[in-house]
Structure formats: C-alpha cells, structure tokens
Scaffold this motif. Structure first.
Motif, mmCIF file in Angstrom:
data_model
loop_
_atom_site.group_PDB
_atom_site.id
_atom_site.type_symbol
_atom_site.label_atom_id
_atom_site.label_comp_id
_atom_site.label_asym_id
_atom_site.label_seq_id
_atom_site.Cartn_x
_atom_site.Cartn_y
_atom_site.Cartn_z
ATOM 1 N N TYR A 284 0.813 -1.205 0.000
ATOM 2 C CA TYR A 284 0.000 0.000 0.000
ATOM 3 C C TYR A 284 0.856 1.269 0.000
ATOM 4 O O TYR A 284 0.512 2.257 -0.628
ATOM 5 N N MET A 285 1.989 1.225 0.716
ATOM 6 C CA MET A 285 2.859 2.389 0.848
ATOM 7 C C MET A 285 4.210 2.099 0.183
ATOM 8 O O MET A 285 4.650 0.962 0.118
ATOM 9 N N MET A 286 4.848 3.184 -0.284
ATOM 10 C CA MET A 286 6.190 3.089 -0.867
ATOM 11 C C MET A 286 7.165 3.814 0.052
ATOM 12 O O MET A 286 6.833 4.866 0.610
ATOM 13 N N ASN A 287 8.375 3.280 0.174
ATOM 14 C CA ASN A 287 9.399 3.965 0.951
ATOM 15 C C ASN A 287 10.331 4.726 0.005
ATOM 16 O O ASN A 287 10.201 4.652 -1.213
ATOM 17 N N ALA A 288 11.277 5.449 0.582
ATOM 18 C CA ALA A 288 12.158 6.304 -0.221
ATOM 19 C C ALA A 288 12.997 5.527 -1.242
ATOM 20 O O ALA A 288 13.115 5.976 -2.385
ATOM 21 N N PRO A 289 13.567 4.378 -0.882
ATOM 22 C CA PRO A 289 14.331 3.652 -1.909
ATOM 23 C C PRO A 289 13.467 3.226 -3.104
ATOM 24 O O PRO A 289 13.925 3.267 -4.251
ATOM 25 N N GLU A 290 12.213 2.875 -2.855
ATOM 26 C CA GLU A 290 11.314 2.505 -3.960
ATOM 27 C C GLU A 290 10.994 3.715 -4.831
ATOM 28 O O GLU A 290 10.971 3.611 -6.060
ATOM 29 N N VAL B 217 16.153 8.852 -9.176
ATOM 30 C CA VAL B 217 16.792 9.939 -8.433
ATOM 31 C C VAL B 217 17.492 9.356 -7.210
ATOM 32 O O VAL B 217 17.338 8.181 -6.888
ATOM 33 N N LYS B 218 18.256 10.194 -6.518
ATOM 34 C CA LYS B 218 18.937 9.762 -5.306
ATOM 35 C C LYS B 218 17.943 9.694 -4.141
ATOM 36 O O LYS B 218 16.881 10.321 -4.180
ATOM 37 N N ILE B 219 18.336 8.963 -3.104
ATOM 38 C CA ILE B 219 17.480 8.762 -1.932
ATOM 39 C C ILE B 219 17.092 10.095 -1.285
ATOM 40 O O ILE B 219 15.952 10.287 -0.893
ATOM 41 N N GLY B 220 18.034 11.016 -1.182
ATOM 42 C CA GLY B 220 17.755 12.320 -0.567
ATOM 43 C C GLY B 220 16.642 13.065 -1.291
ATOM 44 O O GLY B 220 15.772 13.670 -0.655
ATOM 45 N N MET B 221 16.662 13.013 -2.610
ATOM 46 C CA MET B 221 15.607 13.659 -3.398
ATOM 47 C C MET B 221 14.276 12.942 -3.183
ATOM 48 O O MET B 221 13.226 13.587 -3.112
ATOM 49 N N LEU C 47 10.808 14.673 -1.888
ATOM 50 C CA LEU C 47 9.528 14.567 -2.583
ATOM 51 C C LEU C 47 8.447 13.979 -1.677
ATOM 52 O O LEU C 47 7.312 14.461 -1.657
ATOM 53 N N ILE C 48 8.811 12.953 -0.909
ATOM 54 C CA ILE C 48 7.850 12.330 0.008
ATOM 55 C C ILE C 48 7.373 13.348 1.039
ATOM 56 O O ILE C 48 6.175 13.431 1.338
ATOM 57 N N ARG C 49 8.296 14.144 1.588
ATOM 58 C CA ARG C 49 7.896 15.187 2.552
ATOM 59 C C ARG C 49 6.927 16.172 1.912
ATOM 60 O O ARG C 49 5.905 16.541 2.507
ATOM 61 N N GLY D 139 8.298 9.325 5.851
ATOM 62 C CA GLY D 139 9.210 8.508 5.068
ATOM 63 C C GLY D 139 8.531 7.539 4.116
ATOM 64 O O GLY D 139 9.199 6.772 3.442
ATOM 65 N N LYS D 140 7.197 7.591 4.050
ATOM 66 C CA LYS D 140 6.460 6.706 3.141
ATOM 67 C C LYS D 140 5.384 7.507 2.422
ATOM 68 O O LYS D 140 4.929 8.524 2.906
ATOM 69 N N ILE D 141 4.990 7.024 1.253
ATOM 70 C CA ILE D 141 3.951 7.684 0.473
ATOM 71 C C ILE D 141 2.975 6.635 -0.046
ATOM 72 O O ILE D 141 3.378 5.522 -0.380
ATOM 73 N N ASN D 142 1.724 7.008 -0.107
ATOM 74 C CA ASN D 142 0.699 6.124 -0.629
ATOM 75 C C ASN D 142 0.995 5.808 -2.095
ATOM 76 O O ASN D 142 1.246 6.703 -2.900
ATOM 77 N N ARG D 143 0.998 4.531 -2.443
ATOM 78 C CA ARG D 143 1.363 4.089 -3.798
ATOM 79 C C ARG D 143 0.418 4.672 -4.855
ATOM 80 O O ARG D 143 0.863 5.135 -5.902
ATOM 81 N N LYS D 144 -0.883 4.692 -4.595
ATOM 82 C CA LYS D 144 -1.838 5.221 -5.582
ATOM 83 C C LYS D 144 -1.643 6.722 -5.776
ATOM 84 O O LYS D 144 -1.722 7.227 -6.892
ATOM 85 N N PHE D 145 -1.377 7.451 -4.680
ATOM 86 C CA PHE D 145 -1.117 8.880 -4.781
ATOM 87 C C PHE D 145 0.137 9.125 -5.620
ATOM 88 O O PHE D 145 0.154 9.994 -6.489
ATOM 89 N N PHE D 146 1.186 8.340 -5.368
ATOM 90 C CA PHE D 146 2.436 8.447 -6.129
ATOM 91 C C PHE D 146 2.170 8.230 -7.616
ATOM 92 O O PHE D 146 2.635 8.993 -8.455
ATOM 93 N N GLU D 147 1.413 7.206 -7.941
ATOM 94 C CA GLU D 147 1.106 6.905 -9.349
ATOM 95 C C GLU D 147 0.286 8.023 -9.996
ATOM 96 O O GLU D 147 0.509 8.382 -11.147
#
Length: 58
Positions: A6-12, A19-23, A27-29, A45-53
């Motif tokens: 359901y959620m994506m982390n920064a490495p994903e 992009v790099k992890i810091g970026m 973006l997640i923030r 540190g996580k973002i909703n996968r559907k929102f990201f898409e």
C-alpha cells in the motif's frame, strides 16, 4: 491480491524516478504535506502508492 504494498518507501520512490534517496525523501515530505492538507493520514518517510502513481500521470 497483488504483491504490491500500500505504501512506498524512499528507496522505492528513488528507483521508480531514477533519483537519489535524498531527493526521494524530499519529494515524500512535499507530497505528505499535500496529503495532510487534504486531511489524509501520512506516515513519515512513506507515500501512498496510488497517490504516487497519480502524481506521475500529471
């Protein structure tokens, strides 16, 4: 049910955007601030996968 979580982390996010992890964390923030303003629950540190898409479709 799919294997996607359901959620994506920064490495994903970083891998998906190339992009790099810091970026990715930046973006997640930014996106979590946007979601919070809409009254949605956020996890640091996580973002909703559907929102990201949806953000990528724009």
């Amino acid at each position: 049910m799919t294997d996607e979580r359901y959620m994506m982390n920064a490495p994903e996010v970083a891998a998906a955007l190339g992009v790099k992890i810091g970026m990715a964390y930046k973006l997640i923030r930014q996106w979590n601030t946007e979601l919070k303003a809409q009254g949605k629950l956020t996890i640091r540190g996580k973002i909703n996968r559907k929102f990201f898409e949806r953000k990528l479709e724009v």
